[in-house]
Motif scaffolding. Structure first.
Motif, PDB file in Angstrom:
ATOM      1  N   TYR A   4      30.897   7.960 -22.115  1.00  0.00           N
ATOM      2  CA  TYR A   4      30.613   8.309 -23.513  1.00  0.00           C
ATOM      3  C   TYR A   4      29.279   9.020 -23.622  1.00  0.00           C
ATOM      4  O   TYR A   4      28.411   8.905 -22.766  1.00  0.00           O
ATOM      5  CB  TYR A   4      30.585   7.046 -24.394  1.00  0.00           C
ATOM      6  N   VAL A  14      29.316   7.772 -31.187  1.00  0.00           N
ATOM      7  CA  VAL A  14      29.652   7.814 -29.768  1.00  0.00           C
ATOM      8  C   VAL A  14      31.018   8.478 -29.633  1.00  0.00           C
ATOM      9  O   VAL A  14      31.947   8.155 -30.370  1.00  0.00           O
ATOM     10  CB  VAL A  14      29.682   6.384 -29.186  1.00  0.00           C
ATOM     11  N   ASP A  56      32.585   5.797 -34.480  1.00  0.00           N
ATOM     12  CA  ASP A  56      32.682   6.135 -33.058  1.00  0.00           C
ATOM     13  C   ASP A  56      34.127   6.479 -32.683  1.00  0.00           C
ATOM     14  O   ASP A  56      35.073   6.007 -33.303  1.00  0.00           O
ATOM     15  CB  ASP A  56      32.201   4.960 -32.197  1.00  0.00           C
ATOM     16  N   PRO A 115      33.805  10.358 -26.475  1.00  0.00           N
ATOM     17  CA  PRO A 115      34.033  10.486 -25.026  1.00  0.00           C
ATOM     18  C   PRO A 115      33.332  11.739 -24.485  1.00  0.00           C
ATOM     19  O   PRO A 115      33.327  12.792 -25.126  1.00  0.00           O
ATOM     20  CB  PRO A 115      35.546  10.641 -24.906  1.00  0.00           C
ATOM     21  N   LYS A 116      32.746  11.591 -23.318  1.00  0.00           N
ATOM     22  CA  LYS A 116      32.131  12.732 -22.653  1.00  0.00           C
ATOM     23  C   LYS A 116      33.263  13.546 -22.033  1.00  0.00           C
ATOM     24  O   LYS A 116      34.169  12.971 -21.413  1.00  0.00           O
ATOM     25  CB  LYS A 116      31.162  12.232 -21.588  1.00  0.00           C
ATOM     26  N   ILE A 170      36.529   5.972 -29.731  1.00  0.00           N
ATOM     27  CA  ILE A 170      36.700   5.183 -28.512  1.00  0.00           C
ATOM     28  C   ILE A 170      38.085   5.481 -27.937  1.00  0.00           C
ATOM     29  O   ILE A 170      39.061   5.560 -28.687  1.00  0.00           O
ATOM     30  CB  ILE A 170      36.563   3.670 -28.819  1.00  0.00           C
TER      31      ILE A 170
END
Length: 173
Positions: free
Chosen positions: A164, A96, A134, A98-99, A136
């Motif tokens: 995300y 995952v 991930d 961040p978008k 974050i």
């Protein structure tokens, strides 16, 4: 069929199909009420030439056993091939992140955006669902940063939290 022929047939079947010893055949004769016979008599029965039907039953049982063995070996072979093919299948490793969006290059001045920082595993803001691979982030309250044209910045959800997305981080074999 005479009673003697019947005893010979039974002795041969029990010996070749059930793998009984002379003593076990003697016991079975007695248990089934055929009669009580000496071991030497039973050995004599076993030395006689078996009838055609006994030979066919023996051959059929041996064929069935060979078929069972072949089927078992085929299942083992297929299981091994299946395990081998699964062992060389590539499994995607997803993480995952961040978008993000990119500031338009047409923009002449930097864009002002809430500042963000990366959250490390073990931090109070680290989500339970996240794994170590991930990425974050958290937005820093009351701080702004300047994002230049062509640079990426993380998107925010309606509630102000980071958005995300999932990305391929590699392949595992």
């Amino acid at each position: 069929m005479s009673t003697r022929e019947r005893r010979v047939t039974l002795a041969l079947k029990w010996h070749y199909l059930d793998n009984l010893s002379v003593e076990e055949i003697q016991d079975r004769f007695e248990d089934e009420g055929v009669g009580s016979y000496a071991k030497s008599t039973i050995r004599g029965y076993l030395n006689e030439e078996p009838k055609e039907e006994v030979i066919e039953q023996i051959e059929q049982k041996h064929a069935d056993v060979r078929l069972q063995i072949a089927e078992r070996e085929e299942r083992l072979y297929q299981r091994a091939r299946n395990a081998e093919s699964q062992a060389v299948e590539d499994q995607p490793i997803v993480r995952v992140v961040p978008k993000t969006e990119t500031v338009s290059n047409d923009r002449e001045t930097p864009m002002s955006w809430p500042a963000w920082e990366i959250v490390e595993p073990g931090d109070d803001d680290w989500p339970e669902w996240a794994t170590e691979r991930d990425v974050i982030i958290r937005f820093v309250d009351n701080e702004q940063t300047r994002v230049l044209p062509g640079e990426e910045y993380p998107l925010r959800a309606i509630d102000g939290s980071p958005k995300y997305t999932k990305e391929l981080a590699g392949l595992e074999r």
